[in-house]
Write a protein that holds these residues in place. Structure first.
Motif: not given
Length: 400
Positions: A19-20, A25-30, A151-162
């Motif tokens: 979430v953080g 990610y959303a702030i820098t795109r908006a 299903i997905c790999d949420f840790v990989a999602v978090a890394r990509q968002l970072a």
């Protein structure tokens, strides 16, 4: 004379879970050019709720129509699949079964069908003989199939968002003090003695979110009461093709002991939901007296115990007895035995509880002067993290 303040960033985010990081990610795109700093006390992202769940992309079928959970889960599930596909993150849209094993559960199963339709989710109703089309080893009186679950790999999602946020992310940085002045923004002191200044503070601290809110001077009028979710892994994963859930009790935010084939091909079984003796208490032996004292001092904790002791006793029995846990699983999967269940890593749910003992059912986001607090974001927050991040980002940007 007017004092000139030097800010390290525009938006300071505490918490490097999904979430953080989605918020950054959303702030820098908006608002391109907005300087965002994320402080995370662990040495890497997604070490707690994000990285210790069953990896399910929830459809949104369980949640009250019109609630944030319902809207964000339905929208977030589609967005999460798209995000994973775009960045090559392992994922699959598997669908899932919700199975009634007792006649008393049939009205609740039918209510889920209605709720799913109200939330715009395609649902197929199944009779007992049709369950085997999806899960040959599963038994029940009736079931529904929800096709949009995945299903997905949420840790990989978090890394990509970072990686994709462009934010400055400081790992191993624990916040110990917050100084907020509406006319001057927010300054935080870290355990290492560093001071970080921002115009707006966003609190996505998960298991510690109420503590951060109080440090900033905002009384959230709730407390995080941690519940440990204990899992086993199925030694014979061939018994389960996909995702199989019982009919949940609507009085609780927990989904019951279920079977989840993960992205790695293994099958997780669980969880139990038992009180944790520390906010990051992943084992019975992990006890932190100050945190436990905070939980016990909160009136809502005692109200929960008084109202729901029978439910809690059942969860505790399954935690302490593998035989009892196996019996619970056996209602869905009769062929399972104790030897099929291998203990695996547990998770802890950051459950917000009000003073009167109400378990907060929806996502809870509150604002103060120069602050935005995410105060209840357990499951399905990982599924809904992209729309949650946009909502928190909107509030943070409006406070600049």
């Amino acid at each position: 004379m007017r004092v000139r303040i030097t800010y390290d960033c525009d938006v300071l985010v505490i918490g490097g879970g999904i979430v953080g990081l989605s918020t950054a990610y959303a702030i820098t795109r908006a608002a391109p050019g907005t300087r965002v700093t994320v402080l995370e006390k662990e040495p890497g992202p997604a070490r707690h709720q994000t990285g210790r769940n069953s990896g399910v992309i929830h459809s949104g079928i369980y949640y009250r129509p019109g609630s944030l959970k319902a809207r964000y889960a339905v929208r977030g599930a589609a967005e999460m699949v798209k995000f994973c596909a775009e960045y090559g993150i392992p994922h699959a849209v598997t669908g899932k079964l919700i199975v009634a094993t007792d006649r008393a559960e049939l009205p609740r199963l039918h209510a889920l069908v209605q709720r799913g339709r109200e939330n715009g989710i395609p649902v197929r109703e199944l009779g007992a003989s049709q369950i085997a089309e999806y899960e040959p080893e599963v038994r029940g009186l009736a079931a529904i199939h929800v096709g949009t679950t995945g299903i997905c790999d949420f840790v990989a999602v978090a890394r990509q968002l970072a990686h994709g946020s462009g934010a400055e992310i400081r790992y191993g940085t624990r916040v110990v003090r917050v100084d907020r002045r509406p006319e001057r923004g927010v300054a935080v002191l870290t355990a290492a003695g560093d001071v970080v200044r921002g115009r707006v503070l966003v609190n996505c601290a998960g298991l510690q979110c109420d503590e951060i809110a109080r440090l900033s001077g905002d009384d959230p009028d709730m407390r995080i009461v941690p519940f440990r979710g204990e899992y086993y892994e199925l030694a014979r994963p061939e018994l389960v093709r996909g995702l199989v859930y019982p009919v949940p009790d609507p009085a609780f935010p927990f989904l019951g002991v279920h079977l989840t084939r993960g992205i790695d091909g293994g099958v997780h079984v669980g969880p139990n939901a038992v009180p944790a003796l520390a906010r990051e208490g992943y084992r019975w032996g992990t006890v932190r007296p100050r945190e436990l004292g905070t939980t016990l001092a909160w009136p809502g904790s005692w109200q929960i115990a008084r109202r729901h002791w029978r439910y809690g006793a059942g969860e505790l029995r399954r935690s302490l007895s593998k035989r009892a846990f196996t019996e619970a699983v056996g209602r869905l999967l009769p062929g399972v035995s104790e030897s099929d269940l291998v203990p695996t890593a547990a998770g802890v749910r950051a459950q917000a509880v009000l003073r009167d003992g109400t378990l907060v059912d929806d996502f809870l986001i509150r604002e103060g002067p120069r602050t935005v607090h995410v105060l209840n974001a357990p499951s399905p927050a990982a599924t809904a993290s992209l729309p949650i991040g946009r909502e928190v980002a909107r509030r943070a940007l409006s406070a600049l």
